[in-house]
Design a protein around this motif. Structure first.
Motif, PDB file in Angstrom:
ATOM      1  N   SER A  93       0.882  -1.178   0.000  1.00  0.00           N
ATOM      2  CA  SER A  93       0.000   0.000   0.000  1.00  0.00           C
ATOM      3  C   SER A  93       0.913   1.220   0.000  1.00  0.00           C
ATOM      4  N   HIS A  94       0.951   1.881  -1.151  1.00  0.00           N
ATOM      5  CA  HIS A  94       1.910   2.965  -1.319  1.00  0.00           C
ATOM      6  C   HIS A  94       1.398   4.294  -0.782  1.00  0.00           C
ATOM      7  N   ASN A  95       0.127   4.357  -0.489  1.00  0.00           N
ATOM      8  CA  ASN A  95      -0.427   5.620   0.004  1.00  0.00           C
ATOM      9  C   ASN A  95      -1.351   5.331   1.181  1.00  0.00           C
ATOM     10  N   ARG A  96      -0.715   4.792   2.272  1.00  0.00           N
ATOM     11  CA  ARG A  96      -1.521   4.367   3.425  1.00  0.00           C
ATOM     12  C   ARG A  96      -2.069   5.564   4.175  1.00  0.00           C
ATOM     13  N   SER A  97      -3.275   5.368   4.727  1.00  0.00           N
ATOM     14  CA  SER A  97      -3.885   6.419   5.542  1.00  0.00           C
ATOM     15  C   SER A  97      -3.244   6.410   6.928  1.00  0.00           C
ATOM     16  N   THR A  98      -3.610   7.418   7.738  1.00  0.00           N
ATOM     17  CA  THR A  98      -3.052   7.479   9.102  1.00  0.00           C
ATOM     18  C   THR A  98      -3.503   6.300   9.932  1.00  0.00           C
TER      19      THR A  98
END
Length: 925
Positions: A93-98
């Motif tokens: 996951s290259h753009n993980r959420s907080t």
């Protein structure tokens, strides 16, 4: 916390090289298609790492810390590789959420960086809030990889809020998180979790945590036997074992925020020397645990008999004169757990002082302290515990090292742990001059012979290191075990327990269990002789040779030093030399044989010696361990005491044969009451030997039984009855006498689950057998349920009717204890033609086996011996069976050639059940 350095890490596991291999598999086949190959790479790395750690354990068998840290390091690197593979390749996951943040925390022993070869791997997966789908997928994927490696993983998945809430509610979770260590993942999230744990969970709860941990410790000790000195200890949870050391660290970390055990010194909870003791004990226990896991190939923490020998061998212990390798290893083990016990007292004492001064957890300890301080004999009575007033108190006058224990015993109070710490520190002041100091020896004798609670005070003296220094011979048996199934405690613990039991009997606390000793003790003129003899009776164990003889020599040297006069010294020495005589006579000889009592009375020679020896024998047997003392032994010792007392009192005026028979008949008549005429009716059936041999209460059972069988013309009559006076079941078999009757009955009783403890064989004037057997179950309890009694009768009937093949069925029966498989007693056959005027006495020592008695009695039958009585005793794995026999003409066996044939037959009978001794039996031909 800074992690220990692992020597030659890449020899254990090369994480970078492993990760590169996995990357190549993913590039060639993809993460999903290459999963099987990746698992094999991980398995190979795990196997290679374990093999390397096993090799290091072989090379450095006592390097407990190194091995524990090495296994934790191996687990760390594997889990990090798995984590990175899952995050980068399985669920990237290259753009993980907080919310898609994950940290792995090693908890419990793994968090402490201490693992045995087969320890569980405990991991906490922490997320900022409720786990997202990605977090759940990643956690699940990691766990599946670990499970595929056959690792036992204890895991939890929680948000930070859940972690805080559950840690507050559950002591186990709180303790596991207390040892939390960053493993891999999001470092910032781990830091946040740590901060919240100490701020929201720990802060303000110190008092509760300490109270719960100490209560948990006490409950664990009770569960494990509540003694450091049980001979099959648990190296993890036993008293004085690893968990006790960890409890100290947990309390220190919770209250003082120490990051490792070394910081306990900085906080003043340990001196540098005490911390060194902590580390040595911990390293030794970790090494033992590693060997246990390696040998068992599983998570085994019990140092059982079958594992002790192998652990001792792997840790390079060797035999020494008088002490086997396993006994030397176990002695060192017990000395280490004794050190742990001392460290626990030191830690808690200093912790208490610090807590009260600083206001931390003061509420918990307030009940232990009394603000009003009294003075007793120069000592402070602080919170009901005796304390030295100054730090150099013992240095100023080393005699006080003994005096403090005397004051504590006289006042009936414990010694303050802080003072015990001083005692251990200053015990080196005990030198030759102090040992010879009359005042010090008088004080020691006061402690030993104390009227309040000498056991507790002597145990404190032992654990403080004072006892063994003041009495060096006692120091030699400190922590010494005997590698057998009979003795439950180390020699020093057994001795201290025997002294405590003696004091309690004297105080009247065991009037029901020990009526004879309770009655005798007030009549004893030499009270301190008895206490000193109890102290010294086993003091020469482990030296090689007869410990009774060697101990008697020790007594001759030590007693004058303690202040005993010449007569007292001679009496103590005699008691130590003869301390096994009364039990051997009671349990292995026929007490109805006139010469048995004559010989024993000749050895004892006076009522005072008889009283002293009787009480010493009782406390010695009772202090061996749970279940050793029983009503049968009580009855035999009482009978020997009373018969010897009569012989000593009347001397040559003791009742002759006719008078003894007449007296016995009168007492039987009283018991029979309205059936007393049976004595006269059956006068022509039973000769004097029967009347002399059997107790009156058994005769009162036999006569009505015999008469009923006669009237009903029963060819075989079997009577079973619970016999509460002896804690056994009486089995009487009446029938036509024929060859081999004894061994068939013996085999049948064993098949029914019974153990014969005594047997008397009679053939009356008209050829009828009247055989009495006393039987118990394998746990030393009587058969008293109707179904059990019926089972005994049925088995005997089937055996005598040849409806069952006894020996093959006996051989299939399991041993009384699986532990018995680890012990083999070298067979020994003893013949004694002096012990009885009428019979040859044969004593057989061998490993106890279900078919042993049947085989022995069959061998005697096949060598044309007639058995008059049998006396069966077990000492753990050792069977000691004594038989009173004659030849077919009723005379003793005196021919050497005949005795050699009997010996050979008995050795062959033993060897048939003990294959390892078959060669020995063959060479005896």
């Amino acid at each position: 916390m800074s992690l220990p350095t692992i020597p030659k890490q890449r020899a254990v596991i090369d994480r970078r090289a492993l990760a590169q291999k996995i990357t190549r598999v993913v590039e060639d086949k993809g993460a999903e298609a290459g999963r099987g190959e990746i698992v094999e790479l991980l398995r190979a790395a795990l196997a290679a790492g374990r093999a390397e750690m096993a090799r290091r354990l072989t090379e450095r068998p006592s390097a407990g810390h190194e091995i524990a840290h090495g296994h934790a390091f191996l687990a760390d690197q594997l889990i990090r590789v798995v984590h990175d593979h899952v995050i980068d390749n399985v669920y990237p996951s290259h753009n993980r959420s907080t919310g898609e943040r994950l940290t792995l925390v090693a908890v419990g022993g793994y968090g402490r960086y201490e693992m045995a070869p087969h320890s569980d791997i405990d991991i906490a997966f922490l997320t900022p809030g409720k786990p997202t789908a990605w977090c759940e997928q990643a956690i699940e994927a990691m766990l599946y990889f670990l499970w595929d490696l056959n690792l036992t993983v204890g895991h939890s998945s929680r948000s930070l809020d859940e972690m805080v809430r559950m840690a507050k509610e559950d002591l186990t979770i709180r303790t596991a998180l207390l040892e939390g260590r960053f493993l891999w993942g999001d470092q910032a999230l781990y830091d946040e979790a740590t901060a919240r744990f100490f701020a929201d969970v720990v802060s303000g709860s110190e008092k509760k945590f300490v109270a719960e941990k100490l209560a948990e410790r006490e409950a664990r000790h009770k569960r494990m036997g509540d003694s450091r000195y049980v001979v099959e200890p648990n190296v993890k949870d036993g008293k004085g074992a690893l968990r006790d050391l960890q409890t100290l660290y947990w309390i220190g970390k919770y209250v003082y925020r120490v990051r490792n055990a070394a910081e306990l010194v900085d906080k003043g909870l340990f001196t540098q020397r005490e911390y060194g003791t902590f580390r040595r004990a911990e390293s030794f226990l970790l090494a033992v645990r590693a060997h246990l896991h390696t040998i068992a190939k599983r998570g085994e923490d019990r140092l059982t008999f079958d594992l002790q020998r192998e652990v001792a061998r792997r840790m390079n212990y060797a035999d020494r004169p008088g002490k086997s390798a396993v006994e030397r290893f176990m002695q060192f083990y017990f000395l280490q757990v004794q050190h742990v016990g001392h460290l626990t007292g030191v830690f808690l004492a200093h912790f208490e002082e610090e807590a009260v001064e600083k206001g931390r957890v003061a509420g918990f300890f307030s009940s232990l302290r009394n603000k009003k301080t009294e003075t007793v004999s120069g000592y402070l009575l602080d919170g009901g515990r005796l304390a030295a007033p100054e730090d150099d108190w013992f240095q100023a006058d080393p005699v006080r090292l003994i005096e403090v224990f005397k004051v504590a015993e006289a006042q009936g109070v414990e010694i303050h742990p802080a003072t015990l710490r001083m005692l251990r520190r200053d015990s080196g002041l005990i030198d030759r001059a102090l040992r010879r100091d009359p005042r010090a020896n008088a004080l020691f004798l006061d402690v030993l012979c104390g009227h309040r609670d000498p056991e507790t005070i002597l145990r404190a003296m032992n654990e403080a290191g004072v006892f063994g220094r003041f009495v060096p011979d006692f120091g030699k048996v400190g922590g010494q075990m005997q590698f057998d199934m009979y003795h439950h405690y180390t020699v020093d613990e057994h001795t201290i327990r025997a002294i405590g039991l003696l004091a309690r009997i004297e105080r009247g606390e065991f009037a029901e269990d020990h009526p004879l000793a309770t009655q005798i003790l007030p009549k004893i003129a030499n009270r301190r002789v008895l206490y000193v003899a109890t102290l010294l009776h086993d003091i020469a164990k482990g030296r090689g040779g007869d410990h009774s003889v060697l101990g008697a020599e020790v007594a001759l040297k030590l007693c004058p030093r303690l202040g005993l006069d010449e007569d007292e010294t001679e009496l103590v020495s005699w008691l130590v030399a003869k301390h096994l005589l009364m039990s051997a006579t009671s349990f292995k000889r026929d007490l109805t044989d006139y010469k048995t009592i004559t010989d024993f009375a000749g050895e004892v020679s006076s009522m005072e010696r008889l009283r002293l020896l009787t009480v010493l024998t009782i406390v010695d047997i009772r202090a061996v361990g749970p279940g050793i003392w029983n009503s049968w032994k009580r009855q035999l010792l009482t009978e020997l005491y009373e018969l010897t007392e009569e012989r000593l009192r009347l001397g040559h005026k003791a009742h002759g044969r006719e008078a003894r028979v007449a007296d016995k008949k009168a007492r039987v008549a009283d018991i029979l009451g309205s059936q007393a005429e049976l004595i006269e009716q059956l006068e022509d059936r039973f000769d004097d030997s029967y009347w002399i041999a059997e107790p009156e209460d058994i005769i009162a059972i036999n006569l009505p039984h015999y008469e009923a069988a006669r009237l009903l013309d029963h060819k075989l009559s079997i009577h079973t009855e619970f016999y509460p006076a002896l804690g056994a079941t009486l089995v009487t078999v009446i029938g036509n006498d024929h060859p081999g009757l004894f061994f068939r009955i013996a085999g049948a009783i064993h098949l029914a689950g019974g153990n014969i403890i005594d047997a008397r064989i009679h053939t009356n004037r008209i050829g009828k057998a009247v055989d009495n057997f006393l039987v118990q179950d394998p746990l030393g309890k009587p058969f008293d349920e109707p179904a059990q009694l019926q089972r005994l009768k049925t088995a005997i009937e089937d055996a005598l009717a040849n409806r069952i093949d006894i020996v093959p069925r006996l051989e299939k029966r399991p041993l009384k204890s699986r532990r018995a498989e680890n012990f083999h007693v070298k067979p020994m056959i003893l013949f004694d033609n002096e012990a009885s005027n009428r019979f040859t006495v044969i004593e057989v020592n061998a490993t106890d086996r279900p078919a042993l008695l049947n085989r022995l009695t069959r061998a005697m039958f096949e060598t044309s011996l007639l058995i008059n009585s049998a006396h069966i005793t077990q000492y753990g794995e050792r069977a000691v069976d004594t038989f009173y026999v004659t030849d077919l003409l009723g005379t003793k066996i005196t021919s050497k050639e005949r005795l050699d044939k009997v010996r050979q037959a008995l050795l062959e009978a033993i060897a048939a059940g003990e294959p390892e001794f078959e060669a020995e039996a063959a060479t005896a031909q």
